[in-house]
Design an enzyme around this catalytic site. Structure first.
Site, mmCIF file in Angstrom:
data_model
loop_
_atom_site.group_PDB
_atom_site.id
_atom_site.type_symbol
_atom_site.label_atom_id
_atom_site.label_comp_id
_atom_site.label_asym_id
_atom_site.label_seq_id
_atom_site.Cartn_x
_atom_site.Cartn_y
_atom_site.Cartn_z
ATOM 1 N N HIS A 16 0.837 -1.199 0.000
ATOM 2 C CA HIS A 16 0.000 0.000 0.000
ATOM 3 C C HIS A 16 0.869 1.245 0.000
ATOM 4 O O HIS A 16 2.085 1.193 0.156
ATOM 5 C CB HIS A 16 -1.000 -0.004 1.171
ATOM 6 C CG HIS A 16 -0.420 0.393 2.501
ATOM 7 N ND1 HIS A 16 -1.174 0.963 3.491
ATOM 8 C CD2 HIS A 16 0.841 0.308 3.001
ATOM 9 C CE1 HIS A 16 -0.413 1.206 4.555
ATOM 10 N NE2 HIS A 16 0.797 0.812 4.292
ATOM 11 N N CYS A 35 5.698 6.780 4.501
ATOM 12 C CA CYS A 35 4.625 5.908 4.002
ATOM 13 C C CYS A 35 3.946 6.486 2.768
ATOM 14 O O CYS A 35 3.109 5.832 2.147
ATOM 15 C CB CYS A 35 3.603 5.654 5.092
ATOM 16 S SG CYS A 35 4.329 4.825 6.512
ATOM 17 N N HIS A 41 4.950 0.309 -0.283
ATOM 18 C CA HIS A 41 5.698 -0.615 0.575
ATOM 19 C C HIS A 41 4.722 -1.699 1.014
ATOM 20 O O HIS A 41 3.528 -1.612 0.765
ATOM 21 C CB HIS A 41 6.294 0.128 1.776
ATOM 22 C CG HIS A 41 5.264 0.778 2.647
ATOM 23 N ND1 HIS A 41 4.728 1.999 2.360
ATOM 24 C CD2 HIS A 41 4.648 0.353 3.769
ATOM 25 C CE1 HIS A 41 3.845 2.325 3.277
ATOM 26 N NE2 HIS A 41 3.757 1.331 4.154
ATOM 27 N N HIS A 43 3.336 -4.883 3.910
ATOM 28 C CA HIS A 43 3.225 -5.351 5.293
ATOM 29 C C HIS A 43 2.812 -6.815 5.297
ATOM 30 O O HIS A 43 2.076 -7.266 4.406
ATOM 31 C CB HIS A 43 2.163 -4.563 6.069
ATOM 32 C CG HIS A 43 2.508 -3.123 6.259
ATOM 33 N ND1 HIS A 43 3.485 -2.690 7.123
ATOM 34 C CD2 HIS A 43 1.992 -2.004 5.692
ATOM 35 C CE1 HIS A 43 3.560 -1.380 7.089
ATOM 36 N NE2 HIS A 43 2.666 -0.921 6.219
ATOM 37 N N ASP A 81 -4.637 -10.725 -0.200
ATOM 38 C CA ASP A 81 -3.299 -11.331 -0.145
ATOM 39 C C ASP A 81 -2.535 -11.105 -1.452
ATOM 40 O O ASP A 81 -3.039 -11.388 -2.541
ATOM 41 C CB ASP A 81 -3.418 -12.831 0.136
ATOM 42 C CG ASP A 81 -2.068 -13.445 0.489
ATOM 43 O OD1 ASP A 81 -1.248 -12.749 1.114
ATOM 44 O OD2 ASP A 81 -1.847 -14.616 0.135
ATOM 45 N N HIS A 82 -1.305 -10.600 -1.313
ATOM 46 C CA HIS A 82 -0.429 -10.292 -2.445
ATOM 47 C C HIS A 82 -1.074 -9.303 -3.423
ATOM 48 O O HIS A 82 -0.865 -9.397 -4.641
ATOM 49 C CB HIS A 82 0.012 -11.573 -3.163
ATOM 50 C CG HIS A 82 1.021 -12.351 -2.364
ATOM 51 N ND1 HIS A 82 0.686 -13.070 -1.242
ATOM 52 C CD2 HIS A 82 2.348 -12.483 -2.508
ATOM 53 C CE1 HIS A 82 1.778 -13.628 -0.740
ATOM 54 N NE2 HIS A 82 2.807 -13.285 -1.474
ATOM 55 N N GLU A 125 -0.328 -4.397 11.896
ATOM 56 C CA GLU A 125 0.246 -3.899 10.646
ATOM 57 C C GLU A 125 1.772 -3.919 10.695
ATOM 58 O O GLU A 125 2.432 -4.344 9.738
ATOM 59 C CB GLU A 125 -0.243 -2.474 10.382
ATOM 60 C CG GLU A 125 0.234 -1.883 9.082
ATOM 61 C CD GLU A 125 -0.212 -0.452 8.943
ATOM 62 O OE1 GLU A 125 -0.870 -0.136 7.961
ATOM 63 O OE2 GLU A 125 0.081 0.356 9.851
#
Ligand code: NI
Length: 149
Positions: A16, A35, A41, A43, A81-82, A125
């Site tokens: 994100h 951020c 980047h 998480h 996911d991914h 997170e």
């Protein structure tokens, strides 16, 4: 009389970038810091779903954890996911903060669970950032801006 809850842990990895079109590039950088990096980047998110046994299942035993796993898998894990969270339609006009994400996860789950069974959703997170949300059943959450680091 006491109340027993059970919490199940789930994981997904996602990218994100904290950015809002409501602010200028300079303001975005000031609010979100690193951020706001244009390259984004990632998480390794951990989702903690807490359900209570106030509502009996058909089997009479409270919470059906197999069913819960199925619902979380279909509604949350497969969805995120991914993936790049900023590309998710629900984040078209809100920032992908932990606050907004944990509220979205609640919103995605609550329609599929027996009324009143979902007690809380937690979202880890980063090592130091944990978010949680306990909304009203079948009531859409109000999203807010926020930051993390
Ligand atoms: Ni982040």
């Amino acid at each position: 009389m006491g109340q027993v809850s059970v919490t199940r842990r789930y994981r997904f990895c996602a990218a994100h970038r904290l950015h809002t079109d409501y602010l200028s590039p300079q303001e975005n950088l000031a609010v979100f810091g690193k951020c706001n990096n244009p390259n984004g980047h990632g998480h390794n998110y951990v989702v903690l779903v807490t359900v209570g046994n106030r509502v009996q299942t058909e089997a009479g035993g409270g919470v059906d954890l197999g069913r819960l796993d199925q619902i979380v898998g279909e509604q949350v894990i497969t969805r995120f996911d991914h993936c790049d969270l900023n590309q998710d339609p629900e984040f078209a006009d809100r920032t992908t903060t932990g606050e907004n994400l944990v509220m979205l996860i609640w919103d995605l789950l609550v329609p599929y669970l027996p009324d009143g069974q979902l007690e809380k959703v937690g979202l880890i997170e980063t090592r130091d950032n944990y978010f949680e949300y306990a909304g009203a059943t079948n009531q859409a959450p109000v999203f807010r801006e926020g930051r993390h680091g």
